[in-house]
Design an enzyme around this catalytic site. Structure first.
Site, PDB file in Angstrom:
ATOM      1  N   GLY A  92       0.810  -1.217   0.000  1.00 20.31           N
ATOM      2  CA  GLY A  92       0.000   0.000   0.000  1.00 20.31           C
ATOM      3  C   GLY A  92       0.843   1.265   0.000  1.00 20.31           C
ATOM      4  CE  LYS A 113       7.679  -0.092   5.916  1.00 23.13           C
ATOM      5  NZ  LYS A 113       8.218  -1.116   6.807  1.00 23.13           N
ATOM      6  CG  ASP A 125      -0.320   8.868   4.114  1.00 26.00           C
ATOM      7  OD1 ASP A 125       0.185   7.720   4.182  1.00 26.00           O
ATOM      8  OD2 ASP A 125      -0.010   9.782   4.905  1.00 26.00           O
ATOM      9  CG  ASP A 252       0.511  -8.726   6.592  1.00 22.29           C
ATOM     10  OD1 ASP A 252      -0.027  -9.324   7.529  1.00 22.29           O
ATOM     11  OD2 ASP A 252       0.748  -7.513   6.613  1.00 22.29           O
ATOM     12  CG  ASP A 262       6.954  -5.179   7.002  1.00 23.99           C
ATOM     13  OD1 ASP A 262       7.774  -4.557   6.298  1.00 23.99           O
ATOM     14  OD2 ASP A 262       5.803  -5.460   6.618  1.00 23.99           O
TER      15      ASP A 262
HETATM   16  P1  AMP Z   1       2.373  -3.039   7.889  1.00 23.38           P
HETATM   17  O1  AMP Z   1       1.677  -2.844   9.188  1.00 23.38           O
HETATM   18  O2  AMP Z   1       3.399  -1.982   7.588  1.00 23.38           O
HETATM   19  O3  AMP Z   1       2.903  -4.413   7.715  1.00 23.38           O
HETATM   20  O4  AMP Z   1       1.259  -2.795   6.780  1.00 23.38           O
HETATM   21  C1  AMP Z   1       0.061  -3.530   6.674  1.00 23.38           C
HETATM   22  C2  AMP Z   1      -0.640  -3.135   5.420  1.00 23.38           C
HETATM   23  O5  AMP Z   1      -1.022  -1.751   5.459  1.00 23.38           O
HETATM   24  C3  AMP Z   1       0.181  -3.274   4.161  1.00 23.38           C
HETATM   25  O6  AMP Z   1      -0.694  -3.639   3.127  1.00 23.38           O
HETATM   26  C4  AMP Z   1       0.730  -1.883   3.958  1.00 23.38           C
HETATM   27  O7  AMP Z   1       1.106  -1.640   2.628  1.00 23.38           O
HETATM   28  C5  AMP Z   1      -0.458  -1.036   4.370  1.00 23.38           C
HETATM   29  N1  AMP Z   1      -0.065   0.306   4.833  1.00 23.38           N
HETATM   30  C6  AMP Z   1       0.568   0.618   5.981  1.00 23.38           C
HETATM   31  N2  AMP Z   1       0.748   1.958   6.060  1.00 23.38           N
HETATM   32  C7  AMP Z   1       0.227   2.508   4.947  1.00 23.38           C
HETATM   33  C8  AMP Z   1       0.094   3.843   4.438  1.00 23.38           C
HETATM   34  N3  AMP Z   1       0.543   4.902   5.117  1.00 23.38           N
HETATM   35  N4  AMP Z   1      -0.500   3.998   3.237  1.00 23.38           N
HETATM   36  C9  AMP Z   1      -0.963   2.955   2.546  1.00 23.38           C
HETATM   37  N5  AMP Z   1      -0.891   1.680   2.966  1.00 23.38           N
HETATM   38  C10 AMP Z   1      -0.295   1.443   4.155  1.00 23.38           C
HETATM   39 MG    MG Z   2       3.983  -5.409   6.484  1.00 27.94          MG
END
Ligand code: AMP
Ligand code: MG
Length: 497
Positions: A92, A113, A125, A252, A262
């Site tokens: 995302g 990232k 965002d 994930d 992560d």
């Molecule tokens: P994470 O907690 O970083 O492993 O992210 C979990 C999911 O949320 C993944 O699909 C990320 O790409 C998405 N995600 C986390 N932060 C953002 C952000 N600021 N904008 C878009 N997607 C996000």
């Molecule tokens: Mg992640």
């Protein structure tokens, strides 16, 4: 932009069917600037460091200018987050820029990232902020320096944007590398859609890229599953042996290459506590220190479920095979854990019978709230040293006197059979298995605050240099080795998205 001769991109993931990703370009940022760059890693990746740090290199690293062969994509994946299944997550706020061959000939993803929105952004965002980007840089590079498989950090880039979170924060991009970004959640994405053909394509891709040894097996997919189970058992035992708490072991965030990925709310423990949790959103303690092996087995079970169609034509036989393999996780984990922990106690060839000695040491730490890393590190001061010879201060006095006055101490000395002849050998085992330094949470927070809010980057560079020498002998009053005072403790970390 001219294709720089030093950057030769490959795009192996791009050759997979279109359902695996979305083509997307990194967003333009107002003013990109290099905050940190990892020279040693750039050399390993055959990248020209002197070019990387110049304008063109920074434009390349931040995705602002795409080189000729770059075909950026956002990867599709699903995942169980805190136990609940989300059928579509995906990159995302991340983009796979391309893949490069490192000096050993292995393909590494160059991944951004915080480079902007993608079709998987949902309500996010697409941004990352400087604090969490630097936190990931510091901790992932430390993990690498103590030989724990991990994604690496190539650069931290400021974007010139102001990003809105609870506060307004500086935007940043982390340029990270990995042996592949395929997660348990990538397999779940296709399994949830009953796309068996894609599960096979994905398996064949990752086997060829990361698990070539399975190719010569009679049942390639069985061997592949077993390799994954082994490498994850090994990874978690390594985390446990350094007091690392990942904090968000969603499926994930379980990378199938066996690399830690992560670094959100992760942290290293100071005082030992089996139940320690750092993540601010982990109310149930699902991802506490002691639960990490169980959670990994749970994640691997989710993974094995996605592989069932490949293990055997007969589904009952597939289930039986998967259950048998998953049943080996506990033994594999335990033997890896005994080996890692036993060596931290100075035992040359740890055996299953050493399990009690290890557990008793952890219990001693738990009941006396002893610092995890220092308790192990100080054992080297107790080999061949008499108590009076050891330089002490109130900080370390508690650890040394608690250990020396315990029943455990006598058992430990008996097991090691320390004498004049073998003490040097034991000392060496202790020193190469116990880092003198870990990135303690209160120091990480202070260093980040100095670098971001006070514009004092020297503190950050000094800390990174110290972390890069984890096995250097450090004296008791080295400030990086000191646990936090009660008013310095940082007991919560945030996902920091
Ligand atoms: P994470 O907690 O970083 O492993 O992210 C979990 C999911 O949320 C993944 O699909 C990320 O790409 C998405 N995600 C986390 N932060 C953002 C952000 N600021 N904008 C878009 N997607 C996000
Ligand atoms: Mg992640």
């Amino acid at each position: 932009m001219e294709n720089h001769s030093k950057v030769r991109f490959e795009n192996s993931y791009n050759s997979l069917p279109e359902t695996f990703f979305k083509r997307v370009k990194p967003e333009k940022m107002p003013n990109v600037g290099l905050f940190l760059v990892n020279q040693k890693l750039s050399e390993k990746l055959n990248l020209d460091y002197s070019w990387l740090i110049k304008r063109d290199g920074i434009q390349f690293l931040s995705g602002q200018n795409l080189i000729k062969d770059s075909k950026p994509i956002a990867l599709a994946y699903a995942g169980h987050q805190f136990g609940s299944f989300v059928p579509q997550l995906g990159d995302g706020r991340a983009i796979l820029l391309g893949e490069v061959k490192d000096k050993k000939g292995n393909l590494k993803d160059i991944h951004l990232k915080g480079s902007g929105k993608t079709p998987f952004s949902r309500s996010g965002d697409g941004r990352a902020t400087l604090g969490p980007v630097l936190r990931e840089y510091i901790i992932s590079e430390y993990m690498n320096s103590i030989n724990i498989p991990t994604t690496r950090s190539l650069a931290a880039i400021t974007t010139g944007e102001k990003v809105i979170r609870e506060k307004i924060l500086p935007g940043a991009i982390l340029v990270r590398t990995a042996s592949s970004h395929i997660r348990v959640g990538t397999f779940q994405y296709f399994a949830a859609r009953q796309m068996t053909k894609e599960i096979k394509i994905l398996s064949d891709y990752i086997i060829k890229r990361n698990f070539q040894s399975s190719l010569s097996s009679k049942n390639i997919y069985e061997s592949f599953l077993m390799e994954i189970i082994k490498s994850q058992a090994d990874l978690i035992s390594k985390w446990m042996s350094v007091g690392f708490i990942h904090g968000v072991m969603n499926t994930d965030n379980t990378c199938l290459s066996g690399e830690t990925i992560d670094y959100g709310p992760c942290a290293f423990m100071d005082a030992f506590d089996y139940n320690k949790v750092f993540s601010s959103i982990d109310y149930q303690g699902r991802y506490s220190y002691k639960n990490q092996p169980n959670v990994m087995l749970w994640n691997l079970t989710r993974f094995a479920e996605t592989l069932l169609p490949l293990l055997d034509k007969n589904i009952d036989k597939s289930i039986k095979k998967a259950e048998e393999m998953l049943g080996e996780f506990a033994t594999l984990y335990e033997s890896s854990w005994i080996s890692n922990m036993g060596r931290k106690l100075g035992i040359d060839t740890p055996k299953i019978t050493d399990k009690n000695l290890i557990e008793e040491f952890l219990n001693l730490m738990q009941s006396n709230e002893l610092d995890f890393n220092n308790s192990f590190y100080y054992l080297s001061f107790l080999v061949g040293n008499d108590k009076n010879e050891i330089e002490t201060s109130s900080n370390n006095q508690k650890i040394l006197s608690t250990i020396q006055s315990s029943d455990w101490y006598i058992k430990w000395k008996t097991r090691l059979n320390i004498n004049k002849k073998n003490s040097q050998k034991i000392l060496k085992i202790l020193l190469i298995n116990n880092p003198s330094i870990v990135p303690r949470n209160h120091i990480v927070e202070k260093v980040l605050n100095d670098a971001i809010n006070e514009n004092k980057k020297d503190t950050l560079n000094d800390f990174l240099n110290a972390l890069n020498e984890p096995y250097k002998i450090r004296i008791f009053d080295d400030p990086y080795t000191k646990p936090p005072l009660p008013n310095e403790e940082v007991n919560q970390t945030f996902c920091g998205t």
